[in-house]
Design a protein around this motif. Sequence first.
Motif, short mmCIF file in Angstrom:
data_model
loop_
_atom_site.label_atom_id
_atom_site.label_comp_id
_atom_site.label_asym_id
_atom_site.label_seq_id
_atom_site.Cartn_x
_atom_site.Cartn_y
_atom_site.Cartn_z
N LYS A 1 34.55 16.94 11.56
CA LYS A 1 36.00 16.27 10.07
C LYS A 1 35.24 15.47 8.71
O LYS A 1 35.93 15.59 8.15
CB LYS A 1 36.72 15.60 10.24
CG LYS A 1 37.40 16.45 12.14
CD LYS A 1 38.46 17.33 12.25
CE LYS A 1 38.41 18.05 13.68
NZ LYS A 1 38.60 19.16 13.52
N THR A 2 34.23 15.56 8.58
CA THR A 2 33.62 14.92 7.33
C THR A 2 33.41 15.70 6.40
O THR A 2 33.22 16.44 5.90
CB THR A 2 32.64 14.18 7.75
OG1 THR A 2 31.46 15.50 8.31
CG2 THR A 2 31.86 13.49 9.22
N ILE A 3 33.55 14.66 5.22
CA ILE A 3 33.28 14.72 3.85
C ILE A 3 32.20 14.22 2.68
O ILE A 3 32.45 13.02 3.13
CB ILE A 3 34.32 16.26 3.20
CG1 ILE A 3 33.60 16.63 2.24
CG2 ILE A 3 34.86 14.90 2.79
CD1 ILE A 3 34.88 17.56 1.05
N SER B 1 28.53 10.62 10.65
CA SER B 1 27.38 9.88 9.35
C SER B 1 28.22 8.76 9.09
O SER B 1 29.59 8.64 8.17
CB SER B 1 27.69 10.89 8.27
OG SER B 1 26.86 10.24 7.29
N GLY B 2 28.21 7.64 8.97
CA GLY B 2 29.20 6.25 8.37
C GLY B 2 29.18 6.03 6.81
O GLY B 2 30.18 6.01 6.13
N SER B 3 28.34 7.00 5.70
CA SER B 3 28.70 7.36 4.51
C SER B 3 29.50 8.40 3.80
O SER B 3 30.20 8.34 3.12
CB SER B 3 27.13 7.31 3.63
OG SER B 3 27.09 8.69 4.48
N ASP B 4 29.51 8.85 5.00
CA ASP B 4 31.05 10.04 4.76
C ASP B 4 32.72 10.24 5.02
O ASP B 4 32.78 8.79 5.53
CB ASP B 4 30.23 11.20 5.39
CG ASP B 4 28.99 12.34 5.47
OD1 ASP B 4 28.09 11.87 4.00
OD2 ASP B 4 28.66 13.15 5.95
N PHE B 5 33.29 10.72 4.14
CA PHE B 5 34.65 10.70 4.54
C PHE B 5 34.80 11.62 5.21
O PHE B 5 34.06 12.45 6.14
CB PHE B 5 35.19 10.89 3.14
CG PHE B 5 35.20 10.40 2.23
CD1 PHE B 5 36.36 8.30 2.04
CD2 PHE B 5 34.11 10.63 1.36
CE1 PHE B 5 35.64 7.82 1.09
CE2 PHE B 5 34.94 9.73 -0.28
CZ PHE B 5 35.64 7.98 -0.09
N ILE C 1 40.15 9.38 5.91
CA ILE C 1 41.49 9.89 5.29
C ILE C 1 42.97 10.38 5.36
O ILE C 1 42.17 11.49 6.48
CB ILE C 1 41.26 11.14 3.76
CG1 ILE C 1 39.53 10.10 2.52
CG2 ILE C 1 42.10 11.31 2.73
CD1 ILE C 1 38.79 11.38 1.88
N TYR C 2 44.17 10.39 6.04
CA TYR C 2 44.98 11.22 6.46
C TYR C 2 45.45 12.21 6.13
O TYR C 2 46.83 12.08 6.19
CB TYR C 2 46.41 9.73 7.73
CG TYR C 2 45.12 8.45 8.04
CD1 TYR C 2 44.62 8.85 9.46
CD2 TYR C 2 44.71 8.15 7.57
CE1 TYR C 2 44.27 8.29 9.77
CE2 TYR C 2 43.96 6.87 8.53
CZ TYR C 2 44.32 6.79 9.75
OH TYR C 2 43.31 5.48 10.33
N HIS C 3 44.37 12.86 6.13
CA HIS C 3 44.45 14.08 4.63
C HIS C 3 43.78 15.37 5.20
O HIS C 3 42.32 14.83 6.15
CB HIS C 3 45.09 13.88 3.70
CG HIS C 3 46.55 15.10 2.74
ND1 HIS C 3 46.06 15.93 2.85
CD2 HIS C 3 47.37 14.51 2.02
CE1 HIS C 3 47.30 16.41 2.37
NE2 HIS C 3 47.24 15.77 1.60
#
Length: 317
Positions: A89-91, A7-11, A173-175
């Motif tokens: 790994k999306t949110i 999903s392109g809109s998810d982080f 997000i590198y977390h």
Amino acid sequence: MTVNESSGSDFILVGFSDQPQLEKILFVVVLISYLLTLVGNTAIILVSCLDSVLQTPMYYFLTNLSFVDICFSTSIVPQLLWNLHGPAKTITPTGCAIQLYVSLALGSTECVLLAVMAFDRYAAVCRPLHYATVMHPRLCQSLVGIAWLSGVGNTLIQGTITLRLPRCGNHRIYHFICEVPAMIKLACVDIHANEVQLFMASLVLLLLPLALILVSYGYIAQVLMRLKSGLTWGKALGTCGSHLLVVVLFYGTSTAVYIHPNSSYAHSQGKFITLLYTVVIPTLNPLIYTLRNKDVKGALKRLVRKDNSPREKILAK
């Protein structure tokens, strides 16, 4: 291991995706820690509410701390477990915003609440004859209210400013959580002002409560040095030692991330440090307070006896 970017809109919470073997180990460790957090902190809340001996300001504050720890872990761990378990790994942006606001509010509340608990210990040790007068219920409720309002106020300011930064399509997000230091790095504009703002907020909500804690224990140490009684020292260590240990663990880890978010240490080890104060410390808090506290252990024994006494009567008949 590649991260699923369906999903392109998810982080994308990159987290530990570059270490798949570590992810498997962390999944088990985090799951066990979370279950222990829920059981341990819920037990403290129930014991403090049900046992009349623990109806004191100290355990009122401890109950609030346990509630904060349960909510703090719950705002982070379920999403972390989901990401550790599978390739996705999306949110969602909404989920990320909720996680950022809730976790920051609860973490900030805990900072102030630990300072309130230090003041309670100061009153107990340095003003024992006036303790009941000083720490009356209305003041205790007001202090807890200030802690919660401080947390909510901080997250509304920091969280809103962070989420409104332009990201120009950056969504990795590198977390493993949506946290302010990690989120501001997604911005495609100069973030120096935001880093200064984060630093100033951290000074107020981390170093100011820490200074109040150190002052409180400074006065406690002066009183104990004058008394020079082994029994008094033992009682003071019993009531203050647990709190001091929690303070060292919580402030030691959180300041490493928030006071110097751009340091090489915070950048390389930030995820592991964050694991400590979001997953490990909420698990350790109930153990620290119960293992070193005779009142809590005594209350647990009394509750167990109450539960067993009806069964014994039935068996006797």
